[in-house]
Design an enzyme around this catalytic site. Structure first.
Site, PDB file in Angstrom:
ATOM      1  CB  ALA A  22      51.622  38.739  39.656  1.00 43.16           C
TER       2      ALA A  22
ATOM      3  N   GLY B  26      53.770  35.537  43.655  1.00 36.33           N
ATOM      4  CA  GLY B  26      53.266  36.616  44.469  1.00 36.33           C
ATOM      5  C   GLY B  26      52.397  36.144  45.233  1.00 36.33           C
TER       6      GLY B  26
ATOM      7  CD  GLU C 119      57.021  37.681  45.418  1.00 36.04           C
ATOM      8  OE1 GLU C 119      58.196  38.138  45.361  1.00 36.04           O
ATOM      9  OE2 GLU C 119      56.204  37.840  44.640  1.00 36.04           O
TER      10      GLU C 119
ATOM     11  CD  GLU D 101      57.875  34.517  41.156  1.00 33.00           C
ATOM     12  OE1 GLU D 101      57.112  34.958  42.272  1.00 33.00           O
ATOM     13  OE2 GLU D 101      58.202  33.454  41.667  1.00 33.00           O
TER      14      GLU D 101
HETATM   15  N1  T1G Z   1      47.939  34.610  36.058  1.00 31.90           N
HETATM   16  C1  T1G Z   1      46.818  34.646  35.178  1.00 31.90           C
HETATM   17  N2  T1G Z   1      46.191  33.456  34.912  1.00 31.90           N
HETATM   18  C2  T1G Z   1      46.701  32.260  35.330  1.00 31.90           C
HETATM   19  C3  T1G Z   1      47.692  32.478  36.372  1.00 31.90           C
HETATM   20  C4  T1G Z   1      48.221  33.530  36.721  1.00 31.90           C
HETATM   21  N3  T1G Z   1      49.280  33.513  37.460  1.00 31.90           N
HETATM   22  N4  T1G Z   1      47.879  30.996  36.760  1.00 31.90           N
HETATM   23  C5  T1G Z   1      46.917  30.285  35.927  1.00 31.90           C
HETATM   24  N5  T1G Z   1      45.972  30.990  35.258  1.00 31.90           N
HETATM   25  C6  T1G Z   1      44.961  30.703  34.217  1.00 31.90           C
HETATM   26  C7  T1G Z   1      45.535  29.643  33.228  1.00 31.90           C
HETATM   27  O1  T1G Z   1      46.066  30.696  32.153  1.00 31.90           O
HETATM   28  C8  T1G Z   1      44.288  29.041  32.973  1.00 31.90           C
HETATM   29  O2  T1G Z   1      43.262  29.825  32.140  1.00 31.90           O
HETATM   30  C9  T1G Z   1      43.665  28.630  34.331  1.00 31.90           C
HETATM   31  O3  T1G Z   1      44.247  29.652  35.294  1.00 31.90           O
HETATM   32  C10 T1G Z   1      43.943  27.363  34.935  1.00 31.90           C
HETATM   33  O4  T1G Z   1      45.372  27.269  34.950  1.00 31.90           O
HETATM   34  C11 T1G Z   1      55.281  39.402  41.579  1.00 31.90           C
HETATM   35  C12 T1G Z   1      55.953  38.114  39.081  1.00 31.90           C
HETATM   36  C13 T1G Z   1      48.390  27.441  39.353  1.00 31.90           C
HETATM   37  C14 T1G Z   1      49.529  25.187  39.099  1.00 31.90           C
HETATM   38  O5  T1G Z   1      53.903  30.964  37.717  1.00 31.90           O
HETATM   39  O6  T1G Z   1      51.455  27.131  37.206  1.00 31.90           O
HETATM   40  O7  T1G Z   1      53.804  35.931  40.571  1.00 31.90           O
HETATM   41  O8  T1G Z   1      43.464  28.357  29.831  1.00 31.90           O
HETATM   42  O9  T1G Z   1      45.273  25.274  33.367  1.00 31.90           O
HETATM   43  O10 T1G Z   1      46.792  22.938  35.490  1.00 31.90           O
HETATM   44  O11 T1G Z   1      56.797  37.941  42.021  1.00 31.90           O
HETATM   45  O12 T1G Z   1      48.346  27.436  36.507  1.00 31.90           O
HETATM   46  O13 T1G Z   1      41.338  28.165  31.691  1.00 31.90           O
HETATM   47  O14 T1G Z   1      41.784  30.444  30.283  1.00 31.90           O
HETATM   48  O15 T1G Z   1      47.518  25.804  34.597  1.00 31.90           O
HETATM   49  O16 T1G Z   1      45.495  23.216  37.618  1.00 31.90           O
HETATM   50  C15 T1G Z   1      53.711  33.442  39.244  1.00 31.90           C
HETATM   51  C16 T1G Z   1      51.237  29.594  37.195  1.00 31.90           C
HETATM   52  C17 T1G Z   1      53.322  34.440  38.524  1.00 31.90           C
HETATM   53  C18 T1G Z   1      51.921  29.913  38.543  1.00 31.90           C
HETATM   54  C19 T1G Z   1      47.369  25.430  38.121  1.00 31.90           C
HETATM   55  N6  T1G Z   1      52.775  32.060  39.251  1.00 31.90           N
HETATM   56  N7  T1G Z   1      49.970  28.876  37.051  1.00 31.90           N
HETATM   57  O17 T1G Z   1      47.502  24.649  37.284  1.00 31.90           O
HETATM   58  O18 T1G Z   1      45.583  24.822  35.842  1.00 31.90           O
HETATM   59  S1  T1G Z   1      54.267  35.612  38.524  1.00 31.90           S
HETATM   60  C20 T1G Z   1      52.974  31.007  38.302  1.00 31.90           C
HETATM   61  C21 T1G Z   1      50.232  27.505  37.216  1.00 31.90           C
HETATM   62  C22 T1G Z   1      54.495  36.412  39.790  1.00 31.90           C
HETATM   63  C23 T1G Z   1      55.526  37.980  41.467  1.00 31.90           C
HETATM   64  C24 T1G Z   1      55.275  37.397  39.941  1.00 31.90           C
HETATM   65  C25 T1G Z   1      49.039  26.794  37.211  1.00 31.90           C
HETATM   66  C26 T1G Z   1      48.816  26.403  38.678  1.00 31.90           C
HETATM   67  P1  T1G Z   1      42.467  29.112  31.128  1.00 31.90           P
HETATM   68  P2  T1G Z   1      45.922  25.900  34.467  1.00 31.90           P
HETATM   69  P3  T1G Z   1      46.235  23.676  36.478  1.00 31.90           P
END
Ligand code: T1G
Length: 696
Positions: A63, A102, A105, A125
């Protein structure tokens, strides 16, 4: 068609491609685009199957976290998944990079999933203080069974495409590019008239656990072992458990309720803050975006002691060859032996593959003599912490290191500018301050010298990330960010013993707050004799700590310090001997003990650190308050569900903190506790540290 989602038809197969950099997060626009894309393909009679794939470096990584806490926009993720799941034409998710949260999912809502061989799939999450809120707690157990599902959801770590295939999470590993692999798979299932598999209707993998609940409870307990103080892991396990005792739609409703409870809770706010703080910390103030770092293929580490060994292992763990250098054979052999044992112990615990110790030690070459740095692109000095020795090493490094090599010092206190100035290349010198044990602790304070070149800073940040460290760029001052703030806390903890508290009372308050260890247990771990010797060198006294050392109580290494330790145990036990020794020392000093509340202890442990943090910001030693928080989260075990000292300060309120500090400054006659000008200003203006990011 939308800005971020496009639909192409390849004969009877419709390809819905999400293209929303950087990680195809499920923003409102992406959700809308997917729903419309699938509906349009559904309505097109010539379409027999639908593939959902992503452009760019990854499948949907979750998400859009930046939308949390804002008014929800439709369609929701649930509505998008319903469109997909209720499609009468097979929908295939074609995964590459990371299908997370998400994103997974969404894929679980599809009838089939395929992935390229290096894809990763997970529901992380809980790492944001949440639980899967898009049906993951119900569809994942139906895809892989409740045991693996609870492990993935409560632990938050992704699994490989190979494990996903083995456990039925995906149907096939396809060749890249994913859309092409997905398309050929879709053609196959159309040709074979394969039935649509809606996970919501398939309880086959739940049967065993329904018959024997312990399968689930044991898995949940095991997964929760490491979640001290965190709400999300326990709540996530509860949500998954309802896949065994509630019908699908009711369990989905329960998931939603539990998700919203966490989402609106303080812990998740802190953990989401920490997520973005870690990423912001890698952005170097004053260095233009796009500044390239220097290439680092070979590394040399000077000193095979505890820190040098841990640093060398971090590089070998990342597959980077490293030469570890000592001044004589004996210390080198000892250092290499300790690294070998370390790896073998980790492999024996199953922490790394059985063949990893040999492979990683194969990347670590030992050498005697500084001339062996000649081929290194990066040299990290980790020798004894005295300025003369450091200056001597850097003077010699200047002779042997190749032009363009980056020269880094692992000093934890000393002035990087003074070290750099003994070389003819101060622009190539900076600090890379690792934390012990360096092969485990994630933080790396990158210390920017007055003459450090921008590309040298970028090189250090890039290589730190490459060896799985969290880099934070800090300025030159005594103790940089972390140790400087820790010194402010230690001063108060020491004073408490003179005022009437006991080590165990202070430590209990700090560990109850969520820190892994209190200041006195930490002192016993590090060894009290180190501070004792340096006090003696500097001719200063700390009567109680001195008395402990004079009594041979150096801490864990002598089986007693502020606490006593049973043979072979590291658990600190309160020792009446210590209380007696404190009473005798205070009597000699004519001091009386007073009752001290846990509340006063907590305030005087945390607020002086926050105050020092404000001074660090005033002096631009840290570029932003969130950098200070990242230092404490990854270097000092600050509980992630409290976001970091500066985030915590904003939760408490800067006015209260400033007032309490003024009160304690007078009560303890310690002017250093007076609120720093920045803290005072923000408090008076009713602002927060976070508002500084917005230029307050
Ligand atoms: N939402 C918004 N921005 C995101 C994002 C996300 N989910 N994931 C990454 N970014 C932005 C981050 O801030 C950075 O921005 C850029 O992307 C690159 O990220 C309903 C509630 C995918 C493994 O927890 O673990 O889904 O600094 O530097 O090292 O159930 O990002 O460049 O401006 O980390 O290559 C669940 C979170 C969400 C995964 C890539 N998902 N992301 O790593 O790049 S909750 C997560 C990561 C959810 C549902 C629920 C990592 C990555 P900027 P990065 P990276």
């Amino acid at each position: 068609m939308s800005e971020v989602v496009k639909v192409e038809r390849h004969d009877a197969i419709a390809i819905v491609t999400i293209d929303s950099p950087p990680v195809n997060a499920l923003s409102a626009a992406v959700r809308k685009g997917i729903a419309e894309g699938v509906k349009s393909a559904q309505a097109d009679d010539s379409v027999k199957a639908i593939v959902i794939a992503c452009a760019g470096r990854t499948f949907v990584a979750g998400a859009d976290i930046t939308e949390f806490g804002k008014p929800p926009q439709s369609p929701s993720l649930h509505e998008v998944i319903e469109v997909i799941e209720n499609s009468t034409k097979p929908v295939v998710a074609a995964i590459h990079g990371t299908a997370l949260g998400g994103g997974l999912e969404l894929a679980l809502g599809c009838h089939y999933r395929v992935a390229v061989k290096d894809a990763k799939l997970g529901l992380p999450e809980v790492k944001l203080g949440l639980l899967p809120g898009g049906g993951g707690t119900q569809r994942l157990p139906r895809a892989v069974g409740p045991e693996l599902a609870v492990k993935m959801i409560v632990g938050g770590d992704p699994i490989s495409a190979q494990d996903a295939l083995k456990n039925g999470l995906i149907e096939e590993i396809v060749d890249a590019p994913p859309a092409v692999g997905g398309e050929s798979f879709a053609r196959k299932i159309v040709a074979e008239k394969r039935p649509l598999r809606r996970l919501r209707d398939d309880d086959s993998k739940l049967a065993a656990a329904k018959a024997d609940k312990s399968i689930f409870t044991n898995a949940a307990a095991a997964a929760n072992k490491r979640s001290r103080g965190l709400e999300a892991p326990v709540t996530a396990a509860e949500a998954v458990s309802h896949s065994l005792d509630q019908p699908f739609d009711q369990a989905l409703k329960t998931e939603r309720e539990l998700f919203l409870k966490l989402m609106n809770g303080d812990q998740s706010k802190a953990q989401r803050y920490a997520f973005f703080a870690e990423r912001a910390a890698a952005k170097i103030d004053g260095v233009p975006d796009g500044t390239k770092g220097r290439e680092v293929k070979q590394v040399a580490v000077i000193g095979a002691g505890t820190m040098g060994g841990g640093i060398a292992m971090s590089f070998a763990n990342a597959g980077i060859p490293v030469t570890i250098i000592e001044m004589a054979d004996e210390p080198l052999k000892r250092g290499l032996g300790i690294m070998q044992k370390n790896y073998e112990a980790t492999a024996a615990r199953g922490g790394i593959p059985a063949d990893a110790p040999a492979k990683r030690m194969g990347l670590i070459k030992g050498a005697v003599g500084l001339e062996n740095v000649k081929d290194a692109d990066l040299i990290i000095e980790a020798v004894f912490e005295t300025m003369d020795i450091k200056k001597d090493v850097f003077t010699k490094l200047d002779q042997f290191a190749k032009p363009g090599a980056v020269l880094a010092s692992n000093t934890s206190y000393l002035d990087i500018d003074k070290i750099a100035d003994v070389t003819k290349r101060p622009q190539d010198v900076l600090g890379m301050h690792f934390f012990s044990p360096a092969n485990v602790m994630k933080l790396c304070e990158i210390v920017r010298g007055a003459k450090t070149a921008p590309d040298v800073l970028v090189t250090a940040v890039n290589i730190a990330k490459k060896i799985a460290k969290v880099p934070v760029v800090v300025g030159v001052c005594d103790g940089f960010v972390g140790n400087r703030m820790l010194a402010a806390r230690s001063k108060q903890s020491e004073k408490f013993l003179f005022e009437g508290a006991l080590p165990q009372q202070v430590d209990a308050v700090v560990t109850k707050f969520g820190m892994p260890m209190g200041p006195f247990a930490m002192g016993d771990l590090a060894g009290l004799d180190i501070g004792w010797r340096s006090r003696k060198d500097r001719g200063i006294k700390s009567e109680i700590a001195d008395a402990l050392c004079e009594a041979g109580r150096f801490g864990q290494k002598t089986g007693k310090g502020y606490y006593k330790y049973e043979q072979g145990s590291r658990s600190p036990l309160p020792d009446p001997e210590v209380e007696k020794l404190i009473d005798e020392t205070l009597a000699k000093l004519g001091l009386k003990r007073r009752e001290i509340s846990d509340e006063e202890i907590l305030e005087r442990m945390m607020y002086p650190m926050i105050n020092e943090g404000a001074r660090i910001l005033e002096e631009k030693i840290a570029a932003r308050p969130s950098d200070i928080d990242v230092v404490w989260l990854y270097g000092y075990g600050w509980p992630i569900y409290r976001g970091g000292p500066m985030f915590y300060a904003d939760q408490v309120g800067l006015k209260k903190i400033a007032d309490r500090l003024s009160f304690y400054a007078k009560q303890t006659n310690d002017p250093s506790l007076e609120p720093a000008p920045l803290l005072k200003r923000l408090a008076d203006e009713g602002k927060t540290f976070a508002s500084l990011a917005k230029g307050a």
